[in-house]
Design an enzyme around this catalytic site. Structure first.
Site, PDB file in Angstrom:
ATOM      1  N   ASP A   1       0.839  -1.201   0.000  1.00 50.52           N
ATOM      2  CA  ASP A   1       0.000   0.000   0.000  1.00 50.52           C
ATOM      3  C   ASP A   1       0.872   1.249   0.000  1.00 50.52           C
ATOM      4  O   ASP A   1       1.706   1.429   0.893  1.00 50.52           O
ATOM      5  CB  ASP A   1      -0.888   0.018   1.255  1.00 50.52           C
ATOM      6  CG  ASP A   1      -2.038  -0.968   1.171  1.00 50.52           C
ATOM      7  OD1 ASP A   1      -2.794  -0.906   0.182  1.00 50.52           O
ATOM      8  OD2 ASP A   1      -2.166  -1.816   2.081  1.00 50.52           O
TER       9      ASP A   1
ATOM     10  N   ASP B   1     -10.341  -5.303  -1.472  1.00 49.48           N
ATOM     11  CA  ASP B   1      -9.369  -4.792  -0.504  1.00 49.48           C
ATOM     12  C   ASP B   1     -10.051  -4.023   0.622  1.00 49.48           C
ATOM     13  O   ASP B   1     -10.704  -3.008   0.366  1.00 49.48           O
ATOM     14  CB  ASP B   1      -8.380  -3.885  -1.249  1.00 49.48           C
ATOM     15  CG  ASP B   1      -7.238  -3.394  -0.382  1.00 49.48           C
ATOM     16  OD1 ASP B   1      -7.064  -3.886   0.741  1.00 49.48           O
ATOM     17  OD2 ASP B   1      -6.511  -2.495  -0.863  1.00 49.48           O
TER      18      ASP B   1
HETATM   19  C1  DX5 Z   1      -6.685   0.412   2.834  1.00 50.38           C
HETATM   20  C2  DX5 Z   1      -5.612  -0.408   2.190  1.00 50.38           C
HETATM   21  C3  DX5 Z   1      -5.756  -1.859   2.453  1.00 50.38           C
HETATM   22  C4  DX5 Z   1      -5.630  -2.240   3.889  1.00 50.38           C
HETATM   23  C5  DX5 Z   1      -6.092  -3.632   4.131  1.00 50.38           C
HETATM   24  O1  DX5 Z   1      -6.580   1.714   2.432  1.00 50.38           O
HETATM   25  O2  DX5 Z   1      -5.609  -0.232   0.794  1.00 50.38           O
HETATM   26  O3  DX5 Z   1      -4.863  -2.630   1.651  1.00 50.38           O
HETATM   27  O4  DX5 Z   1      -4.323  -2.122   4.346  1.00 50.38           O
HETATM   28  O5  DX5 Z   1      -6.000  -3.843   5.502  1.00 50.38           O
HETATM   29  P1  DX5 Z   1      -7.183  -4.521   6.349  1.00 50.38           P
HETATM   30  O6  DX5 Z   1      -7.299  -5.928   5.844  1.00 50.38           O
HETATM   31  O7  DX5 Z   1      -6.685  -4.424   7.737  1.00 50.38           O
HETATM   32  O8  DX5 Z   1      -8.429  -3.736   6.101  1.00 50.38           O
HETATM   33 ZN    ZN Z   2      -4.561  -1.755  -0.438  1.00 48.22          ZN
END
Ligand code: DX5
Ligand code: ZN
Length: 209
Positions: A31, A171
């Site tokens: 990310d 996601d």
């Molecule tokens: C949110 C990100 C995600 C996030 C996923 O903005 O793009 O990739 O890190 O994390 P979890 O699974 O904890 O929601």
């Molecule tokens: Zn993400």
């Protein structure tokens, strides 16, 4: 179901990446936030590039940035399979998709929860993945937006009606409960569900069906 692990909420990134390297995780989801497209900011490239020191897994890079063209050449240098940016960016989308393909990397377009699916249509012939956000982008550990199930069905219908070989990824807030709303996806991203656990492999296995 393929699974991509996000380390955004990780408290010890090197340790978690090494641990993930010993699982059957398909990808590491990287990310990237610029403090403009979303208010949070992730570490700069000269630090992020060290991900490859700790894992040999292929990377699935998610750019939550206003100017993808500044980041694509950098992340193309790493062990990257996919680079995804947002359909909501102001930069030219086709030019950025061309730039990704120039590096022989697969391209993805991400879509925020409130953005209409029709915004993806002009780009379907040029993309390898659609990343459906099931939370507002910007931070890990949020709750899965229930309506994403319907959105995934619509994205699946769209992709199939055009016969495009595009994979559908989800996601945000994915865990062993919410993954049941993702049956129209080919892949899920999971962050805190995996990295807050002491048995990564067990969590990853619970997401595959
Ligand atoms: C949110 C990100 C995600 C996030 C996923 O903005 O793009 O990739 O890190 O994390 P979890 O699974 O904890 O929601
Ligand atoms: Zn993400």
């Amino acid at each position: 179901m393929k699974v991509s692990a996000s380390f955004l909420s990780s408290k010890d990134i090197p340790k978690d990446l090494v641990q993930l390297d010993h699982t059957d995780i398909d990808y590491i989801h990287v990310d990237i936030m610029d403090g403009k497209f979303v208010s949070n900011k992730t570490m700069p490239f000269h630090e992020m590039r060290h991900v490859g020191d700790y894992t040999s897994k292929r990377l699935d890079v998610h750019l939550m940035v206003e100017e993808p063209s500044k980041y694509i050449p950098l992340y193309a240098e790493l062990n990257t399979e996919y680079i995804t940016f947002h359909v909501e960016v102001l930069e030219d989308i086709e030019a950025n998709l061309d730039l990704i393909h120039h590096y022989s990397i697969k391209s993805g377009l991400a879509i925020k929860p409130d953005t209409k699916i029709s915004s993806l249509v002009p780009y379907l012939p040029f993309i390898d993945m659609i990343l459906v956000m099931s939370v507002e982008p910007g931070e890990g550990g949020q709750s899965f937006i229930r309506n994403t199930e319907k959105k995934l069905q619509e994205v699946r219908d769209l992709v199939e009606s055009y016969h495009f070989p595009i994979i559908i990824n989800v996601d945000g807030g994915v865990n062993s409960e919410t993954v049941k709303y993702c049956s129209d996806a080919d892949m899920v991203v999971a962050g805190s569900f995996i990295t807050s656990s002491d048995d990564f492999q067990e969590k990853i296995t619970s997401l595959r069906s």
